[in-house]
Design a protein around this motif. Structure first.
Motif, PDB file in Angstrom:
ATOM      1  N   UNK A   1     -40.796 -13.778  50.172  1.00 31.74           N
ATOM      2  CA  UNK A   1     -41.028 -14.352  48.706  1.00 31.74           C
ATOM      3  C   UNK A   1     -42.379 -15.306  48.995  1.00 31.74           C
ATOM      4  N   UNK A   2     -42.604 -15.803  50.277  1.00 33.49           N
ATOM      5  CA  UNK A   2     -43.486 -16.711  50.425  1.00 33.49           C
ATOM      6  C   UNK A   2     -44.828 -16.149  50.891  1.00 33.49           C
ATOM      7  N   UNK A   3     -44.782 -14.707  50.912  1.00 33.23           N
ATOM      8  CA  UNK A   3     -46.067 -13.870  51.435  1.00 33.23           C
ATOM      9  C   UNK A   3     -47.384 -14.321  50.260  1.00 33.23           C
TER      10      UNK A   3
ATOM     11  N   UNK B   1     -35.585 -18.785  47.540  1.00 31.96           N
ATOM     12  CA  UNK B   1     -36.479 -17.926  47.055  1.00 31.96           C
ATOM     13  C   UNK B   1     -37.302 -18.552  45.798  1.00 31.96           C
ATOM     14  N   UNK B   2     -38.502 -19.047  46.019  1.00 33.74           N
ATOM     15  CA  UNK B   2     -39.240 -19.512  44.735  1.00 33.74           C
ATOM     16  C   UNK B   2     -39.463 -18.565  43.734  1.00 33.74           C
ATOM     17  N   UNK B   3     -39.359 -18.899  42.444  1.00 36.51           N
ATOM     18  CA  UNK B   3     -39.619 -17.755  41.440  1.00 36.51           C
ATOM     19  C   UNK B   3     -40.886 -18.456  40.432  1.00 36.51           C
ATOM     20  N   UNK B   4     -41.075 -17.433  39.513  1.00 38.83           N
ATOM     21  CA  UNK B   4     -42.053 -17.708  38.544  1.00 38.83           C
ATOM     22  C   UNK B   4     -43.475 -18.257  39.140  1.00 38.83           C
ATOM     23  N   UNK B   5     -43.995 -19.085  38.417  1.00 38.92           N
ATOM     24  CA  UNK B   5     -45.374 -19.628  38.909  1.00 38.92           C
ATOM     25  C   UNK B   5     -45.321 -20.601  39.961  1.00 38.92           C
ATOM     26  N   UNK B   6     -44.538 -20.438  41.092  1.00 40.06           N
ATOM     27  CA  UNK B   6     -44.333 -21.576  41.977  1.00 40.06           C
ATOM     28  C   UNK B   6     -45.684 -21.856  42.717  1.00 40.06           C
ATOM     29  N   UNK B   7     -46.577 -20.991  42.987  1.00 43.48           N
ATOM     30  CA  UNK B   7     -47.721 -21.225  43.621  1.00 43.48           C
ATOM     31  C   UNK B   7     -48.643 -22.122  42.789  1.00 43.48           C
TER      32      UNK B   7
ATOM     33  N   UNK C   1     -50.708 -27.433  41.839  1.00 48.67           N
ATOM     34  CA  UNK C   1     -51.172 -28.604  40.743  1.00 48.67           C
ATOM     35  C   UNK C   1     -50.080 -30.033  41.217  1.00 48.67           C
ATOM     36  N   UNK C   2     -49.034 -29.735  41.598  1.00 50.34           N
ATOM     37  CA  UNK C   2     -48.315 -31.062  41.964  1.00 50.34           C
ATOM     38  C   UNK C   2     -48.889 -31.781  42.951  1.00 50.34           C
TER      39      UNK C   2
ATOM     40  N   UNK D   1     -41.176 -25.000  38.459  1.00 50.02           N
ATOM     41  CA  UNK D   1     -40.880 -23.662  38.813  1.00 50.02           C
ATOM     42  C   UNK D   1     -39.080 -23.735  39.244  1.00 50.02           C
ATOM     43  N   UNK D   2     -38.779 -22.663  39.063  1.00 55.50           N
ATOM     44  CA  UNK D   2     -37.213 -22.727  39.671  1.00 55.50           C
ATOM     45  C   UNK D   2     -37.038 -21.949  40.875  1.00 55.50           C
TER      46      UNK D   2
END
Length: 178
Positions: free
Chosen positions: A21-23, A82-88, A93-94, A160-161
């Motif tokens: 998921x981090x790729x 696993x980060x989901x959605x627009x996590x990147x 931004x954060x 992000x979730x």
């Protein structure tokens, strides 16, 4: 840039899920490195970490780990999360606008049953923890565990979730018998 740090012990399958998921974060240039802190795994966790290009540490001093991180920010996760959605985009931004620690929002798709939510204490890193390397180096003690960074911290919530690690662990073959 962001360094991901996880602890593991016999979490080969969950580690593989998190690393895959981090790729996308590495491809986008957000994730600079991944550090896996092992607690005596007897499975293939080290091979999974090696295949993903992660640093796999079998003995460590937490202060040294924090100092060796390449990123200015650290994301502490449980193996299987696993980060989901627009996590990147959310994390980038954060990090550019804030200085305080943050956690992911709980997954709306994967929620514990109601009675478990009110009666059970959650793992300190169930929603991850994003904090600056500078903050972590002030908090770090040599024999600390990753979950200790989360205890008593005032944090903000990311948009992000995070799919929590317990979802992956519950779907392990033979998990019904645990």
């Amino acid at each position: 840039m962001l360094t991901i740090i996880m602890e593991t012990r016999d979490n080969e399958a969950e580690l593989a899920q998190t690393l895959s998921a981090l790729v996308a974060g590495a491809v986008e240039g957000l994730v600079s490195d991944v550090i896996i802190l092992d607690h005596g795994s007897k499975d293939g966790s080290s091979r999974v970490a090696d295949a993903a290009g992660a640093r796999f540490c079998t003995s460590w001093d937490m202060k040294d780990i924090i100092r060796s991180a390449r990123g200015d920010w650290l994301l502490l996760l449980e193996a299987g999360a696993r980060p989901a959605g627009r996590w990147i985009d959310d994390i980038a931004e954060y990090m550019s606008l804030n200085k305080t620690p943050a956690r992911f929002s709980p997954s709306r798709q994967y929620r514990r049953p109601f009675l478990q939510r009110i009666a059970r204490r959650f793992a300190p890193l169930e929603l991850g923890l994003l904090l600056s390397r500078q903050q972590a180096s002030v908090i770090a003690k040599s024999s600390m565990q990753l979950g200790d960074f989360a205890n008593g911290r005032a944090v903000r919530k990311l948009g992000s979730e995070l799919v929590p690690a317990w979802v992956a662990i519950a779907n392990r073959p033979g998990a019904e018998s645990r």
